[in-house]
Design a protein around this motif. Sequence first.
Motif, mmCIF file in Angstrom:
data_model
loop_
_atom_site.group_PDB
_atom_site.id
_atom_site.type_symbol
_atom_site.label_atom_id
_atom_site.label_comp_id
_atom_site.label_asym_id
_atom_site.label_seq_id
_atom_site.Cartn_x
_atom_site.Cartn_y
_atom_site.Cartn_z
ATOM 1 N N ALA A 121 -7.490 -3.035 -5.473
ATOM 2 C CA ALA A 121 -7.773 -3.082 -4.228
ATOM 3 C C ALA A 121 -8.281 -4.204 -3.405
ATOM 4 C CB ALA A 121 -8.471 -1.918 -3.859
ATOM 5 N N TYR A 146 -4.089 -4.417 6.182
ATOM 6 C CA TYR A 146 -2.857 -4.240 6.466
ATOM 7 C C TYR A 146 -2.057 -5.281 5.513
ATOM 8 C CZ TYR A 146 -3.176 -1.486 10.689
ATOM 9 O OH TYR A 146 -3.519 -0.755 11.824
ATOM 10 N N LEU A 149 -2.218 -3.307 2.125
ATOM 11 C CA LEU A 149 -1.533 -2.147 2.103
ATOM 12 C C LEU A 149 -0.140 -2.518 1.687
ATOM 13 C CD1 LEU A 149 -3.074 0.008 4.623
ATOM 14 C CD2 LEU A 149 -3.414 0.414 2.371
ATOM 15 N N THR A 152 0.173 -3.676 -1.890
ATOM 16 C CA THR A 152 0.082 -2.705 -2.842
ATOM 17 C C THR A 152 1.440 -1.888 -2.796
ATOM 18 O OG1 THR A 152 -2.223 -2.434 -2.651
ATOM 19 C CG2 THR A 152 -1.142 -0.701 -3.588
ATOM 20 N N ALA A 365 -4.717 2.005 -2.540
ATOM 21 C CA ALA A 365 -4.412 2.005 -1.195
ATOM 22 C C ALA A 365 -5.561 2.731 -0.309
ATOM 23 C CB ALA A 365 -2.927 2.533 -0.836
ATOM 24 N N ALA A 369 -7.810 1.447 2.689
ATOM 25 C CA ALA A 369 -7.798 2.110 3.832
ATOM 26 C C ALA A 369 -9.288 2.478 4.449
ATOM 27 C CB ALA A 369 -6.835 3.210 3.847
#
Length: 503
Positions: A121, A146, A149, A152, A365, A369
Amino acid sequence: MSTPSAADRDAEQLRALGYTSNFNRTMSLWENFALGFTYLSPVVGVYTLFGLCLAAGGPPMFWSYLLIGLGQLLVCLVFGEVVSQFPISGGVYPWARRLVGKRWAWMVGWIYACALCVTIAAVAVGAGPYIAAMLGFAPSSTTNIYVALVLTLLATLINLSGTKTLARIAMFGFLCELAGAVVVGVYLLLFERHQPFSALFDTFGIGSAEGSYLPAFLTASLAGMFLYYGFEACGDVAEETPNPSKRIPKAMRMTIYIGGVAAMFACLALILAVPDMAAVISGKDTDPVGTILNNAFGPIGSRVVMAVVTVSFVSCVISLQAAASRLLYAYARDEMVIGSGLLKRLSPNTHVPVPALITCGVIPAAIIALGFVLEDAVATIVSFAAIGIYLAFQMIVAAALFARARGWVPSGQFTLGKWGTLVNIGALLYGVGAIVNMAWPRSPASPWYINYAMVLTTLIVIGAGLVYMWLRKPYDRGNAPAGDAWKVSGRTTAKGAGAAEAA
C-alpha cells in the motif's frame, strides 16, 4: 539406472523436506535476482526518501547506505544458509518453522504478512506524485489513492498470469531501473554537478548546536533502512527456481551487491547535483529530486525520467505482492490460517496461488482506500511497514542462532562454515540496533501517537497475533515438519533422508 534430472533432484529435495509442489520451476538465477532487486528497488528507495533524509543529515547521509548495506549483508548471509537447507516457498515462515517451531513460525509469518501488505500500500501510494509528474497533472491525496488502487490492480493481474510473466516483468523492471539509475546518474555527475565531492563529509552545520552530528546521521540513515530488504523475496519463490539451494543464496547476495551499488550511485549523483544545499537543509526546497531533474532535463526530459521511476514503482509493487502471496500460500499449505483450503490452491493453468494473490491485492487496496476518510490513520499504519519487515527478519536471525545453540549445523550448498555463528551474532546486533533507531521518537513537539507510531502499530500487530493464537491455536493444525533443524542437519539435501520422518 539413469541419472536423475535436475528437476527430479529438486523434487526429491522438496519431498525430503516434507512437501510436494506444483509450481513451475522456470525462474532462472537472474530472474530470481531481478525479483529481489525490484523488491529492494534502489530508485524507489532513494527517490522517495532523498529529500527528507538529506534535510535531516546533510550530504554525509550518503555513508549510511554503505553501513546499512554491510549490516544487511550479514542478515542476507544468515538467510542464505537457511534457505540453502530449506528451499521452501514462503520464505521467513517455513524457515522459522524448521529452526524453532510452529508458534514462532506463526508469529513471524503474521508480522511479515502484515508488513508486506502495508508496504504494498505504501509503495503504491508513493508512486502517485511521480506518475502525476510523468502525465502532467497536479498530485493530491485523492489522485494518489486512485493511482495506488489502479497500480495494485495492475500488479494483481500481472501476478495472476503466472511465474514466467512475473519473471519477465521483474527482469524488465530490473533492466529499466538499473539503466535509468546509471544513465541519469552519469549525466548528473558529468553535466549537473553543483557540489564538490568533499560535500560528502560536510554536515553544513547540522548538529553543531547540540555538539554532536550522530543523532542527525541516525535520523538520515532511515533512507538506507527503508531500502535493503528485497533479498528475502528471492527465497519466497524457492519452489519456482531450479537448484534453489545453490541459486537463491547467490541471488540474495547479488541483490545486496548490485542493488546497494545502484542505490549509492543514485544517491551520490543526486547529492552532488543539488544546486542549493542550504535551501534543502533549511526546508525551503522540499522537493530536491524534482528541482534537480527539472534543472537537468527540463519539463520533457524530467517526464522521461519519471517514466523510468514509474516502471520501478510498478515492478516493486508486483514483486512485493508476489512475495506476500507465496507467504500466504505457505501458511495455508500448513493449515495455519483461516481459509487454508482455498488459499493453498494453485491454478492448474498458471500454477500460481490465485486466491492468495487476490487476497494480497484486496488487503493493500483496503488500506489504500482508508485514505479517503482516515488519512492520518493510514499514515500511522504505513509507519509499520519497515519496522515490521526488520522485526520479522530479526526473528529469523534469532531463530538461526537458537538453532545453532541446539546443535544445528547448516548443511545446504551454501554455508558460512566456522564464521557462521560470528556472522549470525553480528546480524542480530545490527538488526536490534536498526529497529531501535527506526522506533526512536524524533519529534518532541508532535503528539505521542505520532512520536511512537511505529511502536504503537507494532504492539497492535503483535497483540492481535497473540490473541488470535490464544483463541484459535492455528499452530496446532497440520502435520508439516517443525522445529527439526538440529535433528536433520546434513540430511536435507537431495540425497538425504526425509525431514518429515525425522519430525
